[in-house]
Motif scaffolding. Structure first.
Motif, PDB file in Angstrom:
ATOM      1  N   GLU A   1      -3.771  15.856  14.949  1.00 22.19           N
ATOM      2  CA  GLU A   1      -4.490  14.328  15.403  1.00 22.19           C
ATOM      3  C   GLU A   1      -5.078  13.580  14.105  1.00 22.19           C
ATOM      4  N   SER A   2      -4.805  13.862  13.194  1.00 18.45           N
ATOM      5  CA  SER A   2      -5.848  13.150  11.847  1.00 18.45           C
ATOM      6  C   SER A   2      -4.494  12.331  11.434  1.00 18.45           C
ATOM      7  N   MET A   3      -3.336  12.525  11.481  1.00 19.83           N
ATOM      8  CA  MET A   3      -2.252  11.702  11.009  1.00 19.83           C
ATOM      9  C   MET A   3      -1.875  10.807  12.659  1.00 19.83           C
ATOM     10  N   ALA A   4      -2.106  11.303  13.750  1.00 19.38           N
ATOM     11  CA  ALA A   4      -1.644   9.831  14.781  1.00 19.38           C
ATOM     12  C   ALA A   4      -3.157   9.326  14.984  1.00 19.38           C
ATOM     13  N   ARG A   5      -3.645   8.929  14.364  1.00 18.37           N
ATOM     14  CA  ARG A   5      -5.387   8.512  14.022  1.00 18.37           C
ATOM     15  C   ARG A   5      -4.368   6.921  12.958  1.00 18.37           C
ATOM     16  N   PHE A   6      -3.573   6.672  12.295  1.00 19.71           N
ATOM     17  CA  PHE A   6      -2.255   5.845  11.142  1.00 19.71           C
ATOM     18  C   PHE A   6      -2.400   4.390  12.786  1.00 19.71           C
ATOM     19  N   ASP A   7      -2.463   3.538  12.255  1.00 17.34           N
ATOM     20  CA  ASP A   7      -1.864   2.596  13.221  1.00 17.34           C
ATOM     21  C   ASP A   7      -0.224   2.364  12.311  1.00 17.34           C
ATOM     22  N   ARG A   8       1.256   2.522  13.215  1.00 19.61           N
ATOM     23  CA  ARG A   8       2.604   2.716  12.078  1.00 19.61           C
ATOM     24  C   ARG A   8       2.968   1.266  11.617  1.00 19.61           C
ATOM     25  N   ARG A   9       2.397   0.240  12.314  1.00 22.29           N
ATOM     26  CA  ARG A   9       2.234  -0.904  11.730  1.00 22.29           C
ATOM     27  C   ARG A   9       1.625  -1.215  10.185  1.00 22.29           C
ATOM     28  N   GLY A  10       0.701   0.196  10.443  1.00 26.10           N
ATOM     29  CA  GLY A  10      -0.099  -0.234   8.584  1.00 26.10           C
ATOM     30  C   GLY A  10       0.384   1.131   8.391  1.00 26.10           C
ATOM     31  N   ILE A  11       0.986   2.025   8.379  1.00 22.27           N
ATOM     32  CA  ILE A  11       1.904   2.642   7.156  1.00 22.27           C
ATOM     33  C   ILE A  11       2.535   1.644   6.968  1.00 22.27           C
ATOM     34  N   ARG A  12       3.307   0.809   7.357  1.00 22.66           N
ATOM     35  CA  ARG A  12       4.595   0.529   7.437  1.00 22.66           C
ATOM     36  C   ARG A  12       4.102  -0.810   6.157  1.00 22.66           C
ATOM     37  N   ARG A  13       2.977  -1.458   6.371  1.00 25.47           N
ATOM     38  CA  ARG A  13       2.598  -2.706   5.630  1.00 25.47           C
ATOM     39  C   ARG A  13       2.287  -1.752   4.079  1.00 25.47           C
ATOM     40  N   CYS A  14       1.687  -0.171   4.295  1.00 23.18           N
ATOM     41  CA  CYS A  14       1.092   0.170   2.951  1.00 23.18           C
ATOM     42  C   CYS A  14       3.207   0.332   2.090  1.00 23.18           C
ATOM     43  N   VAL A  15       3.712   0.125   2.832  1.00 22.23           N
ATOM     44  CA  VAL A  15       4.655   0.538   2.009  1.00 22.23           C
ATOM     45  C   VAL A  15       5.213  -0.702   1.383  1.00 22.23           C
ATOM     46  N   THR A  16       5.295  -1.601   1.997  1.00 21.96           N
ATOM     47  CA  THR A  16       5.824  -3.174   1.864  1.00 21.96           C
ATOM     48  C   THR A  16       5.148  -3.543   0.919  1.00 21.96           C
ATOM     49  N   ARG A  17       3.858  -2.753   0.438  1.00 21.45           N
ATOM     50  CA  ARG A  17       2.531  -3.683  -0.557  1.00 21.45           C
ATOM     51  C   ARG A  17       3.162  -2.776  -1.585  1.00 21.45           C
ATOM     52  N   ALA A  18       3.629  -1.279  -1.662  1.00 18.09           N
ATOM     53  CA  ALA A  18       4.272  -0.234  -2.317  1.00 18.09           C
ATOM     54  C   ALA A  18       5.520  -0.643  -2.927  1.00 18.09           C
ATOM     55  N   ALA A  19       6.648  -0.387  -2.264  1.00 13.32           N
ATOM     56  CA  ALA A  19       7.816  -1.286  -2.910  1.00 13.32           C
ATOM     57  C   ALA A  19       7.330  -2.662  -3.559  1.00 13.32           C
ATOM     58  N   HIS A  20       7.195  -3.068  -2.441  1.00 16.41           N
ATOM     59  CA  HIS A  20       7.175  -4.921  -4.048  1.00 16.41           C
ATOM     60  C   HIS A  20       6.433  -4.412  -5.345  1.00 16.41           C
ATOM     61  N   GLN A  21       5.265  -3.963  -5.376  1.00 14.42           N
ATOM     62  CA  GLN A  21       4.541  -3.669  -6.465  1.00 14.42           C
ATOM     63  C   GLN A  21       5.780  -3.433  -7.369  1.00 14.42           C
ATOM     64  N   LEU A  22       6.080  -2.331  -7.019  1.00 19.11           N
ATOM     65  CA  LEU A  22       7.081  -1.510  -7.640  1.00 19.11           C
ATOM     66  C   LEU A  22       8.609  -2.375  -7.869  1.00 19.11           C
ATOM     67  N   ILE A  23       9.256  -2.754  -7.279  1.00 16.59           N
ATOM     68  CA  ILE A  23       9.865  -4.205  -7.526  1.00 16.59           C
ATOM     69  C   ILE A  23      10.027  -5.630  -8.691  1.00 16.59           C
ATOM     70  N   ASP A  24       8.564  -5.397  -8.514  1.00 18.86           N
ATOM     71  CA  ASP A  24       7.947  -6.349  -9.542  1.00 18.86           C
ATOM     72  C   ASP A  24       8.550  -6.207 -11.163  1.00 18.86           C
ATOM     73  N   GLU A  25       7.943  -4.585 -11.381  1.00 20.09           N
ATOM     74  CA  GLU A  25       8.284  -4.091 -11.859  1.00 20.09           C
ATOM     75  C   GLU A  25       9.362  -4.273 -13.166  1.00 20.09           C
ATOM     76  N   PHE A  26      10.440  -4.036 -12.602  1.00 19.86           N
ATOM     77  CA  PHE A  26      12.035  -4.192 -13.265  1.00 19.86           C
ATOM     78  C   PHE A  26      13.135  -5.123 -12.064  1.00 19.86           C
ATOM     79  N   ALA A  27      12.760  -6.109 -11.364  1.00 21.11           N
ATOM     80  CA  ALA A  27      12.941  -6.758 -10.224  1.00 21.11           C
ATOM     81  C   ALA A  27      14.167  -8.371 -12.037  1.00 21.11           C
ATOM     82  N   GLY A  28      12.648  -8.471 -13.270  1.00 23.23           N
ATOM     83  CA  GLY A  28      13.747  -9.227 -13.693  1.00 23.23           C
ATOM     84  C   GLY A  28      14.217  -8.703 -14.895  1.00 23.23           C
TER      85      GLY A  28
END
Length: 462
Positions: free
Chosen positions: A110-137
């Motif tokens: 029930e605690s997990m069910a309180r997350f907005d799934r699109r909010g989770i995807r926004r967190c993943v998107t933000r984290a993935a971009h941060q990581l890729i920025d570290e080695f993209a160049g």
């Protein structure tokens, strides 16, 4: 159980060739094989698909309470044994059955069910971009150490309400304790102490995060129960999601079947994830169950207090249900990767979202990515629970960091549900986490993601 000549799960054969080890045991003993764990302690390794399900679905015969293990009762397990963090009884749902298990399980789900799934995807998107920025160049990267091992806890620290700086230390500690190394005990202590500090902080300053929701749930968990369940979530999320990410990326870069399906348009990213969950489940052997009385399983005489280890990888490869392992398993979610029965992994949809979204972002940013070494040079390290790809060197056209593309969302963007029924319809999941929205939903499986067309075009030009 006669332990003379038994195979050792901590032996070099598992480290060098775990799949071959499992098949040798199957040929010699059938669906259930006697083995030894650290300290030459006896156990049963369940290799058969149906036999795994039988153990998973009958807690009255095969309990989750490790205190009934005769090796514990006989004081045969050293206090600093590397198997202690995984097997020592703790006040968490995976070591309980019946009403107490249900109380704790409901608090988690029930605690997990309180997350907005699109909010989770926004967190993943933000984290993935941060990581890729570290080695993209750089035009090159190791996708294991620089992406797969970092992404899950970058996301989970936000979902738990921790600061992002906590991620690297938690990654090292969780991976070390699950490897069963000489420092596993100390790594476990580091993890638990970090989570105790988090709980103390949230008592003074609660927020819209999993930790706060678990602490205030009507199940009334004690502080120690909260800490231990946070530990469970961190370990499961990091171990399983890291392995699934690395394995899926490796398959996409090396597997001719995948490339043929991709160029023909018959395989989607969700298909690829499910194929990996069949072929290389992130946890190969799941600890554990204990016999509540004398019983029989696949012709083996199991005694009261015996320990049974769940062979998820060999179960998925059971020739009884998969006589031809080359046949695709697209769309088939009946694998054992997330176990089954009343203790089936409650966070599997969050894990899928992390892997799916993270890989989508990576291949959108770097569509011409390819393996930088011969496939034969890839190496794995295996231990009794899992098999890990040690590195995945890739090369691509160097690109400037795209800081502007990273979402500006913060942990607060993962919002709690105000009306469960209304939000279940809005975000595409019901209360149990099953997809329920129409195909046009933001979170519905995508038949063609943004990077797919780019990658297909690139592959056709190879």
């Amino acid at each position: 159980m006669d332990t003379d000549g038994l195979a050792r799960l901590f032996g070099p054969e598992v480290a060098n060739d775990a799949p071959g080890f499992f098949e040798r045991l199957r040929a010699e003993h059938g669906p259930v094989a006697p083995v030894l764990v650290d300290g030459d302690l006896p156990a049963w390794l369940v290799l058969g698909y149906r036999e795994n399900l039988e153990v998973l679905r009958t807690p009255s015969r095969f309990s989750h309470d490790s205190r009934i293990w005769h090796c514990f009762k006989e004081n045969r397990v050293a206090a600093d044994s590397p198997i202690m963090p995984a097997l020592a009884w703790q006040p968490i749902c995976i070591f309980m059955d019946g009403e107490e298990h249900e109380r704790l399980r409901v608090a988690i789900t029930e605690s997990m069910a309180r997350f907005d799934r699109r909010g989770i995807r926004r967190c993943v998107t933000r984290a993935a971009h941060q990581l890729i920025d570290e080695f993209a160049g750089d035009g090159q990267s190791d996708l294991v150490s620089q992406f797969a091992e970092q992404l899950p806890l970058r996301v989970m620290t936000q979902l738990l309400g921790m600061d992002e700086e906590s991620g690297p230390g938690l990654v090292e500690a969780t991976r070390d304790l699950l490897k069963g190394t000489e420092t596993a005990f100390q790594s476990n202590e580091y993890l638990v102490e970090s989570l105790r500090r988090l709980v103390a902080h949230k008592q003074a300053s609660p927020g819209p995060d999993f930790t706060s929701w678990l602490m205030t749930h009507s199940a009334k968990l004690t502080d120690e129960e909260v800490v231990q369940h946070l530990r469970l979530v961190v370990i499961a999320a990091n171990e399983n999601t890291t392995n699934l990410t690395a394995n899926t990326l490796r398959m996409m870069l090396t597997d001719p079947r995948f490339r043929a399906s991709l160029t023909g348009g018959s395989m989607t990213l969700p298909d690829a994830l499910e194929q990996m969950l069949w072929d290389e489940p992130p946890t190969a052997v799941a600890p554990a169950r204990w016999a509540t009385g004398d019983t029989e399983l696949a012709g083996q005489s199991i005694k009261e207090g015996d320990m049974l280890l769940l062979g998820l990888a060999p179960g998925n490869a059971d020739p009884v249900i998969r006589p031809d392992l080359s046949v695709p398993m697209h769309g088939n979610r009946s694998h054992l990767a997330f176990t089954g029965g009343p203790h089936e992994c409650p966070g599997q949809d969050i894990g899928r979202a992390i892997v799916d979204t993270g890989i989508d972002i990576l291949l959108t940013r770097l569509p011409d990515i390819e393996l930088a070494v011969p496939e034969s040079d890839l190496k794995w390290v295996s231990h009794w629970i899992a098999r890990h790809l040690t590195a995945l060197p890739v090369k691509f056209t160097a690109r400037s960091p795209e800081c502007g593309t990273a979402s500006a969302s913060s942990p607060g963007s993962v919002v709690p549900r105000q009306n469960a029924l209304q939000e279940a319809t809005t975000i595409g999941t019901d209360l149990e986490g099953e997809t329920s929205a129409p195909a046009s939903s933001v979170d519905a499986p995508r038949s063609r993601s943004s990077w797919w067309a780019r990658l297909e075009k690139w592959l056709r030009g190879k």
